[in-house]
Write a protein that holds these residues in place. Structure first.
Motif, mmCIF file in Angstrom:
data_model
loop_
_atom_site.group_PDB
_atom_site.id
_atom_site.type_symbol
_atom_site.label_atom_id
_atom_site.label_comp_id
_atom_site.label_asym_id
_atom_site.label_seq_id
_atom_site.Cartn_x
_atom_site.Cartn_y
_atom_site.Cartn_z
ATOM 1 N N ALA A 117 0.824 -1.210 0.000
ATOM 2 C CA ALA A 117 0.000 0.000 0.000
ATOM 3 C C ALA A 117 0.857 1.258 0.000
ATOM 4 O O ALA A 117 1.996 1.249 0.474
ATOM 5 C CB ALA A 117 -0.911 0.007 1.228
ATOM 6 N N ILE A 118 0.279 2.313 -0.534
ATOM 7 C CA ILE A 118 0.888 3.637 -0.410
ATOM 8 C C ILE A 118 -0.089 4.512 0.368
ATOM 9 O O ILE A 118 -1.301 4.440 0.158
ATOM 10 C CB ILE A 118 1.216 4.256 -1.796
ATOM 11 C CG1 ILE A 118 1.905 5.626 -1.627
ATOM 12 C CG2 ILE A 118 -0.045 4.393 -2.670
ATOM 13 C CD1 ILE A 118 2.463 6.193 -2.934
ATOM 14 N N PHE A 119 0.450 5.288 1.303
ATOM 15 C CA PHE A 119 -0.368 6.255 2.041
ATOM 16 C C PHE A 119 0.075 7.628 1.563
ATOM 17 O O PHE A 119 1.199 8.066 1.827
ATOM 18 C CB PHE A 119 -0.163 6.115 3.556
ATOM 19 C CG PHE A 119 -0.837 4.893 4.166
ATOM 20 C CD1 PHE A 119 -1.524 3.960 3.386
ATOM 21 C CD2 PHE A 119 -0.818 4.691 5.555
ATOM 22 C CE1 PHE A 119 -2.147 2.839 3.960
ATOM 23 C CE2 PHE A 119 -1.442 3.581 6.133
ATOM 24 C CZ PHE A 119 -2.097 2.653 5.339
ATOM 25 N N THR A 120 -0.795 8.303 0.849
ATOM 26 C CA THR A 120 -0.465 9.603 0.260
ATOM 27 C C THR A 120 -1.744 10.374 -0.030
ATOM 28 O O THR A 120 -2.814 9.780 -0.165
ATOM 29 C CB THR A 120 0.331 9.426 -1.055
ATOM 30 O OG1 THR A 120 0.608 10.716 -1.610
ATOM 31 C CG2 THR A 120 -0.460 8.644 -2.097
ATOM 32 N N SER A 121 -1.606 11.687 -0.155
ATOM 33 C CA SER A 121 -2.740 12.500 -0.595
ATOM 34 C C SER A 121 -2.636 12.827 -2.077
ATOM 35 O O SER A 121 -3.513 13.480 -2.629
ATOM 36 C CB SER A 121 -2.782 13.829 0.193
ATOM 37 O OG SER A 121 -2.875 13.568 1.559
ATOM 38 N N ASP A 122 -1.580 12.378 -2.709
ATOM 39 C CA ASP A 122 -1.301 12.724 -4.100
ATOM 40 C C ASP A 122 -1.792 11.610 -5.028
ATOM 41 O O ASP A 122 -1.208 10.531 -5.087
ATOM 42 C CB ASP A 122 0.213 12.928 -4.234
ATOM 43 C CG ASP A 122 0.632 13.339 -5.639
ATOM 44 O OD1 ASP A 122 -0.120 13.059 -6.608
ATOM 45 O OD2 ASP A 122 1.727 13.919 -5.771
ATOM 46 N N VAL A 157 -2.491 -3.860 -4.803
ATOM 47 C CA VAL A 157 -1.792 -2.573 -4.692
ATOM 48 C C VAL A 157 -2.838 -1.558 -4.243
ATOM 49 O O VAL A 157 -3.830 -1.333 -4.909
ATOM 50 C CB VAL A 157 -1.119 -2.167 -6.030
ATOM 51 C CG1 VAL A 157 0.159 -2.968 -6.234
ATOM 52 C CG2 VAL A 157 -2.040 -2.374 -7.227
ATOM 53 N N TYR A 158 -2.621 -0.987 -3.051
ATOM 54 C CA TYR A 158 -3.669 -0.203 -2.399
ATOM 55 C C TYR A 158 -3.251 1.248 -2.199
ATOM 56 O O TYR A 158 -2.090 1.536 -1.912
ATOM 57 C CB TYR A 158 -3.982 -0.782 -1.016
ATOM 58 C CG TYR A 158 -4.515 -2.210 -0.967
ATOM 59 C CD1 TYR A 158 -4.885 -2.906 -2.116
ATOM 60 C CD2 TYR A 158 -4.643 -2.845 0.268
ATOM 61 C CE1 TYR A 158 -5.382 -4.207 -2.027
ATOM 62 C CE2 TYR A 158 -5.143 -4.138 0.366
ATOM 63 C CZ TYR A 158 -5.496 -4.821 -0.786
ATOM 64 O OH TYR A 158 -5.988 -6.100 -0.679
ATOM 65 N N TRP A 159 -4.242 2.086 -2.265
ATOM 66 C CA TRP A 159 -4.035 3.499 -1.962
ATOM 67 C C TRP A 159 -4.826 3.833 -0.703
ATOM 68 O O TRP A 159 -6.052 3.742 -0.722
ATOM 69 C CB TRP A 159 -4.509 4.348 -3.153
ATOM 70 C CG TRP A 159 -4.402 5.832 -2.958
ATOM 71 C CD1 TRP A 159 -3.602 6.497 -2.082
ATOM 72 C CD2 TRP A 159 -5.129 6.841 -3.673
ATOM 73 N NE1 TRP A 159 -3.769 7.845 -2.206
ATOM 74 C CE2 TRP A 159 -4.697 8.090 -3.173
ATOM 75 C CE3 TRP A 159 -6.078 6.817 -4.690
ATOM 76 C CZ2 TRP A 159 -5.209 9.306 -3.649
ATOM 77 C CZ3 TRP A 159 -6.586 8.015 -5.171
ATOM 78 C CH2 TRP A 159 -6.144 9.253 -4.662
ATOM 79 N N ASN A 160 -4.124 4.197 0.340
ATOM 80 C CA ASN A 160 -4.757 4.559 1.616
ATOM 81 C C ASN A 160 -5.718 3.487 2.115
ATOM 82 O O ASN A 160 -6.848 3.767 2.525
ATOM 83 C CB ASN A 160 -5.498 5.905 1.494
ATOM 84 C CG ASN A 160 -4.553 7.059 1.185
ATOM 85 O OD1 ASN A 160 -3.338 6.918 1.323
ATOM 86 N ND2 ASN A 160 -5.104 8.178 0.755
ATOM 87 N N ALA A 161 -5.277 2.243 2.039
ATOM 88 C CA ALA A 161 -6.126 1.157 2.537
ATOM 89 C C ALA A 161 -5.245 0.128 3.247
ATOM 90 O O ALA A 161 -4.060 -0.031 2.934
ATOM 91 C CB ALA A 161 -6.889 0.517 1.384
ATOM 92 N N GLY A 196 -8.936 3.695 -0.848
ATOM 93 C CA GLY A 196 -9.723 3.885 0.366
ATOM 94 C C GLY A 196 -9.381 5.170 1.085
ATOM 95 O O GLY A 196 -8.793 6.087 0.507
ATOM 96 N N ASP A 197 -9.762 5.216 2.338
ATOM 97 C CA ASP A 197 -9.498 6.397 3.162
ATOM 98 C C ASP A 197 -8.975 5.943 4.527
ATOM 99 O O ASP A 197 -9.433 6.421 5.548
ATOM 100 C CB ASP A 197 -10.774 7.244 3.281
ATOM 101 C CG ASP A 197 -10.501 8.601 3.913
ATOM 102 O OD1 ASP A 197 -9.380 9.132 3.749
ATOM 103 O OD2 ASP A 197 -11.406 9.120 4.605
ATOM 104 N N TYR A 198 -8.036 4.998 4.500
ATOM 105 C CA TYR A 198 -7.357 4.520 5.704
ATOM 106 C C TYR A 198 -8.290 3.775 6.667
ATOM 107 O O TYR A 198 -8.001 3.683 7.857
ATOM 108 C CB TYR A 198 -6.703 5.672 6.476
ATOM 109 C CG TYR A 198 -5.767 6.572 5.713
ATOM 110 C CD1 TYR A 198 -4.411 6.265 5.617
ATOM 111 C CD2 TYR A 198 -6.227 7.741 5.114
ATOM 112 C CE1 TYR A 198 -3.529 7.113 4.950
ATOM 113 C CE2 TYR A 198 -5.368 8.605 4.441
ATOM 114 C CZ TYR A 198 -4.020 8.282 4.352
ATOM 115 O OH TYR A 198 -3.165 9.129 3.702
ATOM 116 N N GLN A 199 -9.404 3.255 6.162
ATOM 117 C CA GLN A 199 -10.345 2.592 7.072
ATOM 118 C C GLN A 199 -9.728 1.348 7.717
ATOM 119 O O GLN A 199 -9.073 0.562 7.044
ATOM 120 C CB GLN A 199 -11.606 2.137 6.304
ATOM 121 C CG GLN A 199 -12.382 3.243 5.621
ATOM 122 C CD GLN A 199 -11.993 3.453 4.161
ATOM 123 O OE1 GLN A 199 -10.843 3.192 3.771
ATOM 124 N NE2 GLN A 199 -12.925 3.929 3.364
#
Lengths: 445, 445
Positions: free
Chosen positions: A353-358, A374-378, B421-424
């Motif tokens: 996963a990647i944690f980003t606001s972009d 492959v996850y975005w903010n999950a 997602g939104d970090y849930q």
């Protein structure tokens, strides 16, 4: 279904014969068998949990003297909150899914009077080898029956009591159904694995459900295709633009909600500019949950002022290790390029996963990381057949063919091509004088 | 592209590195590379055919003294009518196909604010090992580039001259494109196969293009998944209701249009009641084409009055043999049950046909025969990627997973799951008090 002491070859051969009958049973008969299994397991709950308690007791003793890992004990526990209910619900969820067999996936006209259909069908005979996780028996039996496949199950010695109790209930239930006797074979013969792996004449797919060592051994010991994953080294790349508060939730969930699971995060890659801003809150929250951090010098320095317990120096092997416990490797990277390269080289292509606001950065990460998920903010913990909506799962695959990620019903099917014609000679088709042209026109399904 | 003398490990490692770049090239860049290859091969036709003639000459000598099969010589001949043109047309056909990469195959809402997509992507690195058939190089290079995969090619010594000539042309062409240098590796090192098969760290799929022995050796010597077929023992079940005249066309085409091909018929199963009615005309036509019939006693007796040459007594091994020549095994069966059982036990699950006027009988045959292709009144020779409309083919698979039958572009892709997602936290979902429900709703593509 039989709890058999037959030879591995005889078990495989009878499973193959049964598979031809099972493949032609209508969905109604396969679904009815699932309902019967569900009822039988519900009824036998007390007996099965009592048997599981015996396995657990033995496992806890083995864990206490160090001969068994705590992770394995955790996987064995059928009494763990929600596990029994999930197992039973899984059976009905599978019954409720669309029939995966006989689906026309493609229809085309090859030429005038010559039509082709691609139709889904069962694979044939599955061999499932598992170590702990006794609920696998119920999962696999339902998935196999629903998808028209025979299954041979070989459990590890740690779950023997649970295995026998569950299989007795399923076996008695199946006697009342149209599913042929040989379709589900439970092999209890000791040391049968190597002989089963030789049955490439009868067995079409091996699905190991267990640790790294088991999976690697199996891949090296058989000509039969193997579906599964060895390691589960999942990473999160934490960027400076990640939401500071929400990122805490995401990392804590990925690490602590079930540390023994293959989809738990093992490595936290931190963008250097996120060290002083986003990392500290996450580290403090993890520490509070009892997580040990194996830090590289830069991340260790960034956390020094917090005086957290459980901060250790990382060694290079930490970044190639599936901890399966409350331990997390932390590494600082200067850019997304480094993060992607690290994951593709050191990860196990499972879930990252990647944690980003972009958004653009997230899309690039998802395109370039070579993993099943492959996850975005999950949370990496989402990698699961139930959570993906597949009803249940037969395992998680890091293979690059057939089925990748959580494998549900669809992963237990293949297809055949049916062509209907009028005895046309192939030599009559093609381009040029006197030849009949191919049309290759897609037809509606 | 490089015609390399590098070590197998170095070739595999650089192919893997190149695969990450190739996977992110837009379709336009991959298509442009195919056009460049097409032009280069067209221009080099004379040189390549001259090189092929050298291979052929050596092969014919080897065939004359018995050290090489006539079937292999036939496969080697790039000058055979239509073969060169088919090879070149295949490249442009592949270019013209829809981009197989980046296709969203499934989209769903897992829960509020949590969406999942399944997106097609390249497999990674392919290893193609082939014996003869020099056109495989052009086929594989185009399919690999179109599908964003790196490919390592290892040819047999019989096609060395052709291999070098084709690869020189392709290599020079690719220098002018965006496809990275290491993406197509041509390994000429002698005895490199076993070392290549050890590179499971870098290579994701092995595709052998060759005989039974090669395929079996490879399956036993590697942990890497193998896609292909060993034998091509195809059967036709001839019933009494088959159209007498058209059935002649169908059997003659299946047997004689290219006897060295894996999709040629090897066994004719004859319903007993068809012996005096449908079989004689077929036998006479085959005989006229020079086909030897290996008959069981009943079929031999039925043909006795025709006094055909080339009627021999079948031995049991004939029904397990891929003749690859103008020889056909003939066996009498009392019913469709026997025909299906024979095919499932003795066939190679490649392509099998029923000739009948009875629709229900045909449908039953197609459902119960466990083969990649199951045909009703159609020639087994249809089993081919071009004829199926796939543009070209990478091979024919009798695997029960991933890709079955002629493998085109789709067989060279896998998919990944992208979740946004939104970090849930996953612990927040489920059933019961305070839990957020999973929605698992399919979204439009």
């Amino acid at each position: 279904m039989s709890l058999t002491n037959a030879s591995p070859e005889a078990a495989a051969s009878s499973a193959k014969t049964a598979s031809f009958t099972l493949a032609t049973l209508p969905a109604s008969a396969r679904n009815a068998a699932l309902e019967t299994i569900h009822a039988a397991l519900s009824e036998a709950k007390d007996d099965i949990l009592a048997a599981n308690a015996k396995d657990l007791e033995a496992a806890r003793k083995a864990a206490a003297d160090g001969s068994l890992s705590q992770a394995l004990v955790s996987r064995l526990d059928l009494g763990k909150k929600g596990k029994w209910e999930d197992m039973l619900k899984g059976i009905l969820d599978v019954r409720g899914l669309d029939d995966p067999i006989g689906q026309v996936q493609m229809r085309s006209q090859l030429a005038d009077g010559l039509t082709m259909e691609r139709v889904s069908c069962p694979i044939g005979v599955l061999l499932i080898i598992f170590e702990a996780r006794p609920e696998v028996i119920a999962n696999i039996a339902s998935l196999a029956i629903k998808s028209g496949n025979s299954a041979i199950l070989k459990g590890g010695k740690e779950s023997t009591e649970s295995f026998v109790a569950i299989s007795k209930a399923i076996s008695a239930a199946l006697e009342k159904t149209e599913v042929p006797n040989g379709a589900i074979q439970l092999v209890t013969t000791r040391d049968a694995i190597s002989q089963l792996l030789d049955q490439d004449r009868y067995i079409d797919l091996v699905i190991p459900r267990g640790g790294n060592e088991l999976v690697r051994y199996i891949k090296g010991a058989t000509k039969i295709p193997v579906l599964g994953h060895a390691d589960g080294i999942c990473s999160i790349y934490l960027t400076a633009s990640a939401d500071k508060d929400k990122a805490i939730t995401g990392v804590v969930d990925s690490k602590t909600s079930y540390p023994a699971a293959c989809n738990s995060v093992e490595t936290l890659l931190v963008q250097d500019t996120a060290l002083p801003t986003v990392l500290p809150g996450i580290a403090a929250a993890l520490s509070e949950k009892g997580v040990s951090l194996r830090c590289d010098p830069a991340s260790k320095a960034a956390l020094a002022s917090l005086s957290l317990p459980n901060i250790q120096d990382a060694v290079p092997e930490d970044y190639d290790t599936e901890h399966l416990s409350l331990t997390l490797s932390v590494k600082t990277v200067p850019s997304i390029d480094e993060a992607i390269s690290h994951i593709n080289a050191h990860g196990s292509h499972h879930t990252d996963a990647i944690f980003t606001s972009d958004k653009a950065e997230a899309e690039r990460f998802m395109n370039e990381v070579d993993s099943a998920g492959v996850y975005w903010n999950a949370s990496t913990r989402l990698a699961d057949g139930m959570r993906y909506g597949f009803g249940t799962e037969v395992g998680i695959s890091t293979n690059k063919i057939h089925s990748r990620g959580p494998v549900g019903l669809e992963g237990l099917t293949i297809y055949k091509y049916k062509i209907r014609g009028d005895y046309q000679p192939t030599t009559g088709y093609g381009e040029g004088e006197g030849k009949i042209p191919w049309t290759h026109a897609r037809l509606p399904l």
